[in-house]
Scaffold this motif. Structure first.
Motif, PDB file in Angstrom:
ATOM      1  N   ASP A   1      24.151  87.871  31.403  1.00 28.31           N
ATOM      2  CA  ASP A   1      23.524  87.628  30.109  1.00 28.31           C
ATOM      3  C   ASP A   1      24.164  86.454  29.370  1.00 28.31           C
ATOM      4  O   ASP A   1      23.469  85.558  28.888  1.00 28.31           O
TER       5      ASP A   1
ATOM      6  N   ARG B   1      25.702  86.280  26.470  1.00 32.43           N
ATOM      7  CA  ARG B   1      25.843  86.339  25.016  1.00 32.43           C
ATOM      8  C   ARG B   1      27.169  86.997  24.628  1.00 32.43           C
ATOM      9  O   ARG B   1      27.816  87.620  25.456  1.00 32.43           O
TER      10      ARG B   1
ATOM     11  N   ALA C   1      23.025  97.441  17.994  1.00 30.38           N
ATOM     12  CA  ALA C   1      22.346  96.424  18.803  1.00 30.38           C
ATOM     13  C   ALA C   1      21.269  95.718  17.985  1.00 30.38           C
ATOM     14  O   ALA C   1      21.082  94.501  18.101  1.00 30.38           O
TER      15      ALA C   1
ATOM     16  N   PRO D   1      21.478  91.045  17.078  1.00 29.54           N
ATOM     17  CA  PRO D   1      20.592  90.546  18.139  1.00 29.54           C
ATOM     18  C   PRO D   1      21.162  89.346  18.885  1.00 29.54           C
ATOM     19  O   PRO D   1      20.670  89.002  19.966  1.00 29.54           O
ATOM     20  N   GLU D   2      22.201  88.738  18.339  1.00 27.37           N
ATOM     21  CA  GLU D   2      22.813  87.572  18.969  1.00 27.37           C
ATOM     22  C   GLU D   2      23.777  87.952  20.088  1.00 27.37           C
ATOM     23  O   GLU D   2      24.321  87.074  20.773  1.00 27.37           O
TER      24      GLU D   2
ATOM     25  N   VAL E   1      25.210  91.182  23.162  1.00 26.73           N
ATOM     26  CA  VAL E   1      24.925  92.366  23.970  1.00 26.73           C
ATOM     27  C   VAL E   1      25.974  93.410  23.648  1.00 26.73           C
ATOM     28  O   VAL E   1      27.119  93.083  23.309  1.00 26.73           O
TER      29      VAL E   1
ATOM     30  N   ASP F   1      16.656  95.664  23.312  1.00 25.04           N
ATOM     31  CA  ASP F   1      16.874  95.495  24.750  1.00 25.04           C
ATOM     32  C   ASP F   1      18.224  94.852  25.054  1.00 25.04           C
ATOM     33  O   ASP F   1      18.457  94.414  26.182  1.00 25.04           O
ATOM     34  N   ASN F   2      19.099  94.801  24.064  1.00 22.55           N
ATOM     35  CA  ASN F   2      20.384  94.123  24.253  1.00 22.55           C
ATOM     36  C   ASN F   2      21.559  95.090  24.292  1.00 22.55           C
ATOM     37  O   ASN F   2      22.674  94.737  23.935  1.00 22.55           O
ATOM     38  N   TYR F   3      21.299  96.333  24.711  1.00 21.72           N
ATOM     39  CA  TYR F   3      22.405  97.276  24.832  1.00 21.72           C
ATOM     40  C   TYR F   3      22.166  98.230  25.992  1.00 21.72           C
ATOM     41  O   TYR F   3      21.040  98.405  26.463  1.00 21.72           O
TER      42      TYR F   3
END
Length: 240
Positions: free
Chosen positions: A54, A56, A74, A78-79, A81, A103-105
């Motif tokens: 990812d 990030r 999360a 949003p910037e 993970v 969707d970032n966790y």
């Protein structure tokens, strides 16, 4: 208005534990060399692949329980993970009730005593680290079960980032602040507002029970210890 009846924490300990300083300084002086559990080592390498793919910034939500806090955080970040981690499969299995559109966790069952050490050995640096309402272990005999009294405490610090902790037992955070002070890190301990967005089910229950809540924040960016560079990263498990 909904009212909860969560009991306030009771302890036979008054104020900071008398062995706190000795315990923290001992752990800051030397690495924790306990062998790693295979399950957490295997999970670490799966997480490592996800994090590196990812790219990030990375956030930990340690002791995440059912993961409501992980979903909330999360969405707040949003910037980045985020990995929510807990040792209890039973708690993690309840997460679908709390899942949100983010969707970032992801959540992982791990032993944090191992996972933190593996992450430090691999050079991970967090942007934020959340420890929300960890088990207070309020009996005086339980000092070494609290994170600031555990051998894993230095690794929590070496992960860096903006640390945020919350608890309904101020002694826990006061002790943690003292542990940070012994490590040369300043912190801010403040009451949480009486109203606000509850990040976890425990926070909601405590607030509805009328209990005062507290927050500790510290900047761990750049924290190192003399023995950090020599920490070995064990290889992935091989299939027999």
């Amino acid at each position: 208005m909904t009212i909860a009846n969560s009991r306030a924490i009771e302890s036979n300990q008054q104020g900071l534990h008398q062995r706190l300083d000795d315990t923290v300084l001992k752990h800051l002086a030397t690495p924790f060399n306990k062998p790693f559990h295979d399950a957490t080592l295997e999970t670490f390498y799966r997480l490592k692949e996800w994090v590196e793919a990812d790219g990030r910034p990375l956030i930990f939500d340690s002791c995440c329980g059912v993961g409501e806090s992980s979903a909330n955080l999360a969405r707040r970040h949003p910037e980045a993970v985020l990995i929510g981690m807990d040792k209890s499969a039973h708690r993690l299995e309840k997460h679908e009730t709390y899942r949100q559109q983010a969707d970032n966790y992801l959540l992982a069952r791990v032993d944090l005593n191992d996972l933190w050490r593996l992450a430090v050995a691999d050079g991970w640096q967090l942007s934020h680290h959340y420890l929300l309402y960890p088990n207070p272990w309020p009996k005086s005999s339980h000092l070494k079960r609290r994170w600031h009294g555990a051998a894993a405490f230095p690794y929590l610090l070496m992960l860096g980032g903006q640390l945020e902790m919350r608890s309904n037992w101020p002694v826990y955070l006061q002790e943690f602040a003292r542990g940070l002070e012994l490590a040369g890190v300043s912190s801010q301990l403040t009451p949480l507002p009486a109203t606000g967005d509850d990040l976890t089910p425990f926070e909601r229950k405590y607030r509805l029970s009328g209990q005062p809540l507290y927050q500790l924040r510290a900047d761990l960016s750049g924290f190192t210890l003399p023995w950090q560079a020599a920490l070995p990263l064990p290889p992935p498990l091989t299939n027999s």
